[in-house]
Design a protein around this motif. Structure first.
Motif, PDB file in Angstrom:
ATOM      1  N   SER A 167       0.788  -1.230   0.000  1.00  0.00           N
ATOM      2  CA  SER A 167       0.000   0.000   0.000  1.00  0.00           C
ATOM      3  C   SER A 167       0.819   1.278   0.000  1.00  0.00           C
ATOM      4  CB  SER A 167      -0.944   0.029   1.217  1.00  0.00           C
ATOM      5  OG  SER A 167      -1.968  -0.918   1.068  1.00  0.00           O
ATOM      6  N   ARG A 168       2.056   1.227   0.509  1.00  0.00           N
ATOM      7  CA  ARG A 168       2.840   2.452   0.597  1.00  0.00           C
ATOM      8  C   ARG A 168       4.313   2.118   0.750  1.00  0.00           C
ATOM      9  NH1 ARG A 168       1.150   6.831   5.073  1.00  0.00           N
ATOM     10  NH2 ARG A 168      -0.772   6.660   3.855  1.00  0.00           N
ATOM     11  N   SER A 169       5.161   2.963   0.159  1.00  0.00           N
ATOM     12  CA  SER A 169       6.601   2.847   0.329  1.00  0.00           C
ATOM     13  C   SER A 169       7.106   4.001   1.195  1.00  0.00           C
ATOM     14  CB  SER A 169       7.307   2.903  -1.032  1.00  0.00           C
ATOM     15  OG  SER A 169       6.955   1.803  -1.823  1.00  0.00           O
ATOM     16  N   GLN A 170       8.300   3.817   1.745  1.00  0.00           N
ATOM     17  CA  GLN A 170       9.026   4.888   2.410  1.00  0.00           C
ATOM     18  C   GLN A 170       8.234   5.508   3.564  1.00  0.00           C
ATOM     19  OE1 GLN A 170      12.036   5.548   2.502  1.00  0.00           O
ATOM     20  NE2 GLN A 170      11.999   7.455   3.599  1.00  0.00           N
ATOM     21  N   GLU A 171       7.613   4.634   4.375  1.00  0.00           N
ATOM     22  CA  GLU A 171       6.895   5.111   5.563  1.00  0.00           C
ATOM     23  C   GLU A 171       7.832   5.055   6.774  1.00  0.00           C
ATOM     24  OE1 GLU A 171       4.792   6.887   7.872  1.00  0.00           O
ATOM     25  OE2 GLU A 171       3.713   6.492   5.983  1.00  0.00           O
ATOM     26  N   LEU A 172       7.852   6.117   7.575  1.00  0.00           N
ATOM     27  CA  LEU A 172       8.722   6.203   8.745  1.00  0.00           C
ATOM     28  C   LEU A 172       7.964   6.114  10.064  1.00  0.00           C
ATOM     29  CD1 LEU A 172      11.110   9.093   7.570  1.00  0.00           C
ATOM     30  CD2 LEU A 172      11.532   6.628   7.482  1.00  0.00           C
ATOM     31  N   ASP A 173       6.647   6.195  10.015  1.00  0.00           N
ATOM     32  CA  ASP A 173       5.836   6.173  11.225  1.00  0.00           C
ATOM     33  C   ASP A 173       5.534   4.730  11.610  1.00  0.00           C
ATOM     34  OD1 ASP A 173       3.828   6.286  13.162  1.00  0.00           O
ATOM     35  OD2 ASP A 173       2.947   8.106  12.331  1.00  0.00           O
ATOM     36  N   GLY A 174       6.219   4.235  12.640  1.00  0.00           N
ATOM     37  CA  GLY A 174       6.046   2.849  13.052  1.00  0.00           C
ATOM     38  C   GLY A 174       4.630   2.521  13.475  1.00  0.00           C
ATOM     39  N   ALA A 175       3.942   3.488  14.079  1.00  0.00           N
ATOM     40  CA  ALA A 175       2.555   3.248  14.506  1.00  0.00           C
ATOM     41  C   ALA A 175       1.635   3.048  13.309  1.00  0.00           C
ATOM     42  CB  ALA A 175       2.065   4.412  15.372  1.00  0.00           C
ATOM     43  N   LEU A 176       1.860   3.825  12.231  1.00  0.00           N
ATOM     44  CA  LEU A 176       1.059   3.652  11.022  1.00  0.00           C
ATOM     45  C   LEU A 176       1.314   2.286  10.397  1.00  0.00           C
ATOM     46  CD1 LEU A 176       1.007   6.962   8.923  1.00  0.00           C
ATOM     47  CD2 LEU A 176      -0.903   5.784  10.016  1.00  0.00           C
ATOM     48  N   ILE A 177       2.590   1.896  10.329  1.00  0.00           N
ATOM     49  CA  ILE A 177       2.925   0.594   9.745  1.00  0.00           C
ATOM     50  C   ILE A 177       2.287  -0.527  10.566  1.00  0.00           C
ATOM     51  CG2 ILE A 177       4.779  -0.964   9.052  1.00  0.00           C
ATOM     52  CD1 ILE A 177       6.608   1.483   8.782  1.00  0.00           C
ATOM     53  N   ALA A 178       2.365  -0.413  11.885  1.00  0.00           N
ATOM     54  CA  ALA A 178       1.791  -1.444  12.755  1.00  0.00           C
ATOM     55  C   ALA A 178       0.278  -1.525  12.574  1.00  0.00           C
ATOM     56  CB  ALA A 178       2.146  -1.155  14.212  1.00  0.00           C
ATOM     57  N   GLY A 179      -0.375  -0.376  12.436  1.00  0.00           N
ATOM     58  CA  GLY A 179      -1.813  -0.379  12.190  1.00  0.00           C
ATOM     59  C   GLY A 179      -2.161  -1.051  10.882  1.00  0.00           C
ATOM     60  N   TYR A 180      -1.333  -0.831   9.879  1.00  0.00           N
ATOM     61  CA  TYR A 180      -1.515  -1.495   8.581  1.00  0.00           C
ATOM     62  C   TYR A 180      -1.331  -3.005   8.735  1.00  0.00           C
ATOM     63  CZ  TYR A 180       0.087  -3.266   4.050  1.00  0.00           C
ATOM     64  OH  TYR A 180       0.276  -4.015   2.931  1.00  0.00           O
ATOM     65  N   TYR A 181      -0.315  -3.428   9.483  1.00  0.00           N
ATOM     66  CA  TYR A 181      -0.123  -4.855   9.718  1.00  0.00           C
ATOM     67  C   TYR A 181      -1.376  -5.476  10.335  1.00  0.00           C
ATOM     68  CZ  TYR A 181       4.999  -4.412   9.044  1.00  0.00           C
ATOM     69  OH  TYR A 181       6.259  -4.199   8.539  1.00  0.00           O
ATOM     70  N   ALA A 182      -1.981  -4.792  11.299  1.00  0.00           N
ATOM     71  CA  ALA A 182      -3.186  -5.323  11.957  1.00  0.00           C
ATOM     72  C   ALA A 182      -4.317  -5.516  10.949  1.00  0.00           C
ATOM     73  CB  ALA A 182      -3.617  -4.378  13.082  1.00  0.00           C
ATOM     74  N   LYS A 183      -4.489  -4.536  10.051  1.00  0.00           N
ATOM     75  CA  LYS A 183      -5.512  -4.669   9.005  1.00  0.00           C
ATOM     76  C   LYS A 183      -5.195  -5.846   8.090  1.00  0.00           C
ATOM     77  CE  LYS A 183      -6.290   0.341   8.916  1.00  0.00           C
ATOM     78  NZ  LYS A 183      -6.155   1.576   8.099  1.00  0.00           N
ATOM     79  N   MET A 184      -3.912  -6.050   7.814  1.00  0.00           N
ATOM     80  CA  MET A 184      -3.519  -7.159   6.944  1.00  0.00           C
ATOM     81  C   MET A 184      -3.825  -8.517   7.571  1.00  0.00           C
ATOM     82  SD  MET A 184      -2.442  -6.570   3.925  1.00  0.00           S
ATOM     83  CE  MET A 184      -1.663  -8.168   3.674  1.00  0.00           C
ATOM     84  N   PHE A 185      -3.622  -8.646   8.869  1.00  0.00           N
ATOM     85  CA  PHE A 185      -3.943  -9.915   9.526  1.00  0.00           C
ATOM     86  C   PHE A 185      -5.436 -10.197   9.432  1.00  0.00           C
ATOM     87  CE2 PHE A 185       0.280  -9.683  11.402  1.00  0.00           C
ATOM     88  CZ  PHE A 185       0.634 -11.027  11.531  1.00  0.00           C
ATOM     89  N   GLU A 186      -6.257  -9.181   9.611  1.00  0.00           N
ATOM     90  CA  GLU A 186      -7.703  -9.381   9.506  1.00  0.00           C
ATOM     91  C   GLU A 186      -8.114  -9.757   8.083  1.00  0.00           C
ATOM     92  OE1 GLU A 186     -10.498  -9.517  11.377  1.00  0.00           O
ATOM     93  OE2 GLU A 186      -9.091  -9.704  13.057  1.00  0.00           O
ATOM     94  N   LEU A 187      -7.551  -9.069   7.088  1.00  0.00           N
ATOM     95  CA  LEU A 187      -7.843  -9.390   5.691  1.00  0.00           C
ATOM     96  C   LEU A 187      -7.421 -10.822   5.379  1.00  0.00           C
ATOM     97  CD1 LEU A 187      -8.616  -8.690   2.766  1.00  0.00           C
ATOM     98  CD2 LEU A 187      -6.324  -7.698   2.480  1.00  0.00           C
ATOM     99  N   SER A 188      -6.255 -11.217   5.880  1.00  0.00           N
ATOM    100  CA  SER A 188      -5.750 -12.570   5.622  1.00  0.00           C
ATOM    101  C   SER A 188      -6.695 -13.624   6.170  1.00  0.00           C
ATOM    102  CB  SER A 188      -4.360 -12.727   6.251  1.00  0.00           C
ATOM    103  OG  SER A 188      -3.457 -11.771   5.736  1.00  0.00           O
ATOM    104  N   CYS A 189      -7.215 -13.385   7.362  1.00  0.00           N
ATOM    105  CA  CYS A 189      -8.143 -14.353   7.959  1.00  0.00           C
ATOM    106  C   CYS A 189      -9.434 -14.443   7.161  1.00  0.00           C
ATOM    107  CB  CYS A 189      -8.430 -13.974   9.410  1.00  0.00           C
ATOM    108  SG  CYS A 189      -7.025 -14.219  10.522  1.00  0.00           S
ATOM    109  N   ARG A 190      -9.951 -13.311   6.728  1.00  0.00           N
ATOM    110  CA  ARG A 190     -11.184 -13.324   5.936  1.00  0.00           C
ATOM    111  C   ARG A 190     -10.974 -14.019   4.596  1.00  0.00           C
ATOM    112  NH1 ARG A 190     -12.735  -8.868   4.082  1.00  0.00           N
ATOM    113  NH2 ARG A 190     -11.148  -7.374   4.814  1.00  0.00           N
ATOM    114  N   PHE A 191      -9.820 -13.773   3.968  1.00  0.00           N
ATOM    115  CA  PHE A 191      -9.527 -14.415   2.687  1.00  0.00           C
ATOM    116  C   PHE A 191      -9.380 -15.921   2.876  1.00  0.00           C
ATOM    117  CE2 PHE A 191      -6.817 -16.045  -0.654  1.00  0.00           C
ATOM    118  CZ  PHE A 191      -7.302 -15.418  -1.789  1.00  0.00           C
ATOM    119  N   GLN A 192      -8.650 -16.318   3.907  1.00  0.00           N
ATOM    120  CA  GLN A 192      -8.440 -17.747   4.160  1.00  0.00           C
ATOM    121  C   GLN A 192      -9.773 -18.458   4.402  1.00  0.00           C
ATOM    122  OE1 GLN A 192      -5.067 -19.665   6.622  1.00  0.00           O
ATOM    123  NE2 GLN A 192      -6.714 -19.407   8.098  1.00  0.00           N
ATOM    124  N   GLU A 193     -10.658 -17.831   5.149  1.00  0.00           N
ATOM    125  CA  GLU A 193     -11.969 -18.431   5.420  1.00  0.00           C
ATOM    126  C   GLU A 193     -12.764 -18.591   4.127  1.00  0.00           C
ATOM    127  OE1 GLU A 193     -15.982 -17.579   8.111  1.00  0.00           O
ATOM    128  OE2 GLU A 193     -14.187 -16.316   8.338  1.00  0.00           O
TER     129      GLU A 193
END
Length: 407
Positions: free
Chosen positions: A180-206
């Motif tokens: 979704s994005r390159s060259q991000e320096l805000d660790g909190a934003l990246i971590a929030g994106y990771y959380a969304k990715m885990f949820e998407l992964s679970c929905r896709f797997q199901e």
């Protein structure tokens, strides 16, 4: 950034302009990631810097390849990687490249049409191709609404197509990829994106009905360019990733988590070195002319062009061509204590060949060595080296034992 000044000066006696990539800096960046992340497999975005020495160094450390072309797939294979170590993700792959890559890597399908093409080609070979799906999600780093994108398949379309894809006899979907994005320096934003990715992964797997073998989080970790940039808090980000892996362990128990390193491994490990060819005064303004700037290391000149169009403090970036103001350091290797305000240009027959205007530097003379920092990634690969048919810069990989690999 720090660089081996002695090596630069020695090489500058032989080469008029060159890139210097230092193995020690790359290994230090790899160690930073390893120290802070557990349970994650890293992929190197080979398009950032495909120098053979750089590729060999990184891949020998157990890092896989994020390939943007068939040639980058083969770089991974030539360096001893297996099929499951190479992920071929790019829009608009042609039939030849898909066909040649089928049994060399995991292909990430970028469109509905591409899934059909892979199915057809795999059927013609009598094989089942294990593939990933690149998703254009219904979220971003900092929001819960998606946007039109040339990359990937819209999330809603993906979920509408899963049943059809499951019925195809010659493909097996084993993972997903989002970037979704390159060259991000805000660790909190990246971590929030990771959380969304885990949820998407679970929905896709199901919806898929079978366990995902991998989830590629994409989105390379950024590096500080300008002096005001703060580096990503890797301890925090790694801790958040560990927390999420543990939180979702029951739902993604055997799923490998992949993270693309982007420019993180190489961006700060390279400098561009050139020489002062001439110096002149025009209408009271002093110009310093260097060898091979726009046609050797284009990004500083691109930055000047972008910034000439706007007074905004933070012009919209357009990675990897343009990052932001103050993205490069200019370091003349001279002993002079006198300073002078100059505009630094190259030696091309175009007015756009300017790398920095009205900067105060130590006084420069013809023949002096001039270094530009942050040249380890998206540098040589983006520069129009055929312009004016001048001799292009060489690219030098400096190993920790002092030997070099020259391209």
């Amino acid at each position: 950034m720090s660089f081996d000044r002695s090596a630069v000066m020695n090489l500058a006696e032989k080469y008029e302009s060159f890139y210097l990539y230092e193995e020690s800096g790359i290994l230090e960046s790899i160690e930073q990631l390893r120290r802070n992340f557990e349970g994650v497999r890293f992929l190197y975005s080979a398009k950032a810097n495909p120098h053979p020495g750089v590729i060999k160094c990184i891949l020998s450390e157990g890092i896989g390849v994020d390939a943007a072309s068939l040639r980058e797939v083969m770089m991974g294979r030539e360096n001893g990687l297996g099929k499951r170590d190479i992920y071929y993700s790019a829009p608009g792959k042609n039939l030849h490249d898909i066909d040649a890559a089928l049994e060399e890597c995991v292909i990430i399908a970028d469109s509905v049409n591409e899934v059909v093409r892979i199915q057809s080609l795999a059927a013609s070979h009598g094989i089942v191709a294990e593939i990933g799906i690149r998703i254009n999600p219904n979220f971003t780093f900092d929001g819960d609404v998606g946007f039109a994108n040339k990359f990937g398949i819209d999330e809603d379309t993906v979920f509408n197509c899963i049943d059809e894809w499951r019925s195809m006899k010659n493909i097996k979907i084993i993972g997903i990829h989002v970037h979704s994005r390159s060259q991000e320096l805000d660790g909190a934003l990246i971590a929030g994106y990771y959380a969304k990715m885990f949820e998407l992964s679970c929905r896709f797997q199901e919806a898929l009905g079978t366990e995902l073998e991998f989830v590629n989080m994409g989105s390379g970790i950024g590096i500080p360019y300008a002096e005001s940039d703060k580096p990503v808090d890797l301890a925090f980000l790694g801790g958040e990733m560990t927390r999420l892996i543990n939180l979702y362990r029951g739902r993604l128990n055997n799923t490998q988590i992949l993270v693309e390193t982007g420019r993180f491994l190489v961006g700060k490990a390279g400098v561009y070195v050139t020489h002062v060819l001439d110096k002149k005064v025009s209408h009271g303004k002093t110009f310093v002319l260097l060898s091979n700037t726009l046609n050797g290391f284009a990004r500083p000149s691109i930055a000047q062009m972008v910034e000439s169009y706007t007074d905004a403090e933070k012009p919209a970036n357009s990675e990897p061509m343009y990052t932001g103001r103050g993205a490069f350091g200019f370091v003349p290797l001279v002993d002079s204590e006198e300073t002078q305000t100059v505009t630094v240009t190259g030696n091309l027959c175009t007015g756009t060949d300017v790398i920095v205007k009205d900067i105060t530097l130590p006084e420069l003379d013809c023949g002096d060595v001039f270094v530009i920092t942050n040249a380890g990634s998206y540098a040589a690969v983006l520069s129009p080296m055929q312009f004016a048919s001048l001799t292009p810069p060489v690219q030098i990989f400096l190993k920790t034992d002092g030997s070099t690999v020259i391209r």
